[in-house]
Write an enzyme that holds these catalytic residues in place. Structure first.
Site, PDB file in Angstrom:
ATOM      1  N   HIS A  30       0.802  -1.229   0.000  1.00 46.02           N
ATOM      2  CA  HIS A  30       0.000   0.000   0.000  1.00 46.02           C
ATOM      3  C   HIS A  30       0.839   1.285   0.000  1.00 46.02           C
ATOM      4  CE1 HIS A  30      -3.480  -2.448   0.283  1.00 46.02           C
ATOM      5  NE2 HIS A  30      -3.633  -2.508   1.592  1.00 46.02           N
ATOM      6  N   HIS A  77      -9.940   2.282   0.316  1.00 40.17           N
ATOM      7  CA  HIS A  77      -9.867   1.104   1.201  1.00 40.17           C
ATOM      8  C   HIS A  77     -11.006   1.097   2.239  1.00 40.17           C
ATOM      9  CE1 HIS A  77      -7.839  -2.193   3.296  1.00 40.17           C
ATOM     10  NE2 HIS A  77      -6.914  -2.198   2.350  1.00 40.17           N
ATOM     11  N   TYR A 112     -14.075  -0.188   4.354  1.00 44.44           N
ATOM     12  CA  TYR A 112     -14.636  -1.460   4.826  1.00 44.44           C
ATOM     13  C   TYR A 112     -16.133  -1.241   5.043  1.00 44.44           C
ATOM     14  CZ  TYR A 112      -9.905  -2.985   6.340  1.00 44.44           C
ATOM     15  OH  TYR A 112      -8.591  -3.345   6.410  1.00 44.44           O
ATOM     16  N   GLU A 132     -11.347  -3.353  -3.199  1.00 50.66           N
ATOM     17  CA  GLU A 132     -10.191  -2.552  -3.608  1.00 50.66           C
ATOM     18  C   GLU A 132      -9.981  -2.718  -5.111  1.00 50.66           C
ATOM     19  OE1 GLU A 132      -6.862  -3.513  -0.859  1.00 50.66           O
ATOM     20  OE2 GLU A 132      -8.442  -4.467   0.293  1.00 50.66           O
TER      21      GLU A 132
END
Ligand code: BGC
Length: 347
Positions: free
Chosen positions: A109, A183, A185, A313
């Site tokens: 990342h 990213h 969630y 992603e």
């Protein structure tokens, strides 16, 4: 449709802002210029508003020891290159490059201080049909080991069709790996439960097979009929029964490169809330939060942790700079890196 902004905290003597986008159906998206991070996505409900994503209500939340030690990358923009690069090494036009290593032997990342830990410049935008914010960042030559001075922009836009669009653009003065993603969630139950009762459909039955350090080297594996095959829709609980650590699969899409298409849909069977994903990207690292610490909670009490959020992603191939024929992993001077992903909500 409107946008407001307020002080979110201070970082390195700089003011950090939070931008609140609200559409005419009451959908609220909050984004901060620290890491170009989505901090909240809130839908209205019969029993009050419900936050569907992992994140914090104060900047301090992103700096707690528990958060920093776990490094789950809640909601942020990931770059310069999303996911892993094998051993932090690649060669480009005959030159070898060594990147910062921050995930065992691999680069993850964007390295130690990726785009997720930068202060971005933010510019709110608003018209009749959309409210949004444009985030810009400059990444200097050799930052984290990457060649080229890079300039990137992410535009977050919310509309009344309940779509949140993220449009990415980038330019460079030397060839360089570039692959950006968000990213976030999601938990469509609003963290009342784990994600186990969600029904997940991903329109693909192929993924890039990872090696023993979790990095794909280019081999494609057919998932048809396996626990990880979501092409006909499956309740996560059933899939997890055959996948000890859940999903961490880079699904490959059968679509024209660069063309936007609907690639996945999710529904919480209890609340009926839904999420659809559209993207221009060639694939999606689909991760169901096996490594997220159970010690993490929002200030409101929303409990995060293992299998309590999933990430879509959408980005170029993980380890793309080391995979032959990986689509668009390198951006060159004179070219424009582009990418778009839309999260569309139903409730
Ligand atoms: C990776 C996981 C990692 C998580 C948080 C995901 O993109 O696939 O391995 O734990 O990000 O860093």
């Amino acid at each position: 449709m409107h946008i407001t902004q307020h002080h979110f905290g201070a970082y390195r003597d700089k003011n950090i802002e939070e931008y609140v986008l609200t559409n005419n159906n009451g959908l609220i998206v909050k984004v901060t210029n620290y890491g170009a991070t989505i901090t909240s996505i809130i839908v209205p409900g019969d029993h009050g508003d419900c936050n569907l994503v992992c994140g914090f209500d104060t900047l301090e939340g992103y700096f707690s020891e528990a958060y920093k030690n776990n490094a789950p990358y809640f909601g942020c923009t990931v770059g310069r290159y999303a996911s892993r690069i094998k051993d932090g090494k690649f060669s480009l036009d005959g030159k070898e490059y060594t990147l910062a290593v921050n995930d065992g032997s691999n680069h993850l990342h964007g390295g130690l201080t990726g785009f997720d830990k930068k202060i971005w410049t933010a510019e709110p935008i608003q018209n009749e049909s959309e409210a949004g914010v444009v985030m810009s960042l400059k990444s200097p030559h050799m930052e984290e080991g990457y060649p080229g001075n890079v300039e990137v922009q992410v535009t977050f836009k919310l509309n009344d069709q309940n779509g949140l669009s993220m449009e990415y653009e980038g330019t460079t003065d030397q060839p360089t790996p570039l692959s950006l993603t968000n990213h976030t969630y999601f938990n469509l139950s609003g963290f009342e439960h784990t994600i186990e009762n969600h029904r997940a459909t991903i329109f693909s039955n192929r993924h890039l097979l990872p090696d023993e350090t979790n990095v794909p080297l280019g081999q494609v594996e057919d998932l048809t009929g396996t626990a990880a095959d979501l092409s006909h829709g499956k309740i996560f609980k059933e899939a997890f029964a055959g996948l000890e650590t859940g999903f961490e699969h880079y699904f490959l899409f059968d679509k024209e490169p660069g063309k936007r298409a609907r690639v996945a849909e999710f529904a919480d069977t209890d609340s009926g809330r839904t999420l659809e994903i559209e993207t221009t990207e060639p694939g999606m690292l689909f991760y169901t939060g096996y490594f997220t610490s159970d010690k993490l909670r929002r200030e409101t009490g929303d409990q995060f942790g293992r299998f309590r959020g999933f990430c879509c992603e959408t980005h170029r191939y993980p380890n793309g700079p080391n995979i032959e024929d990986s689509l668009g992993s390198i951006t060159r001077p004179g070219e424009k890196y582009t990418s778009q992903t839309i999260y569309r909500f139903g409730w």
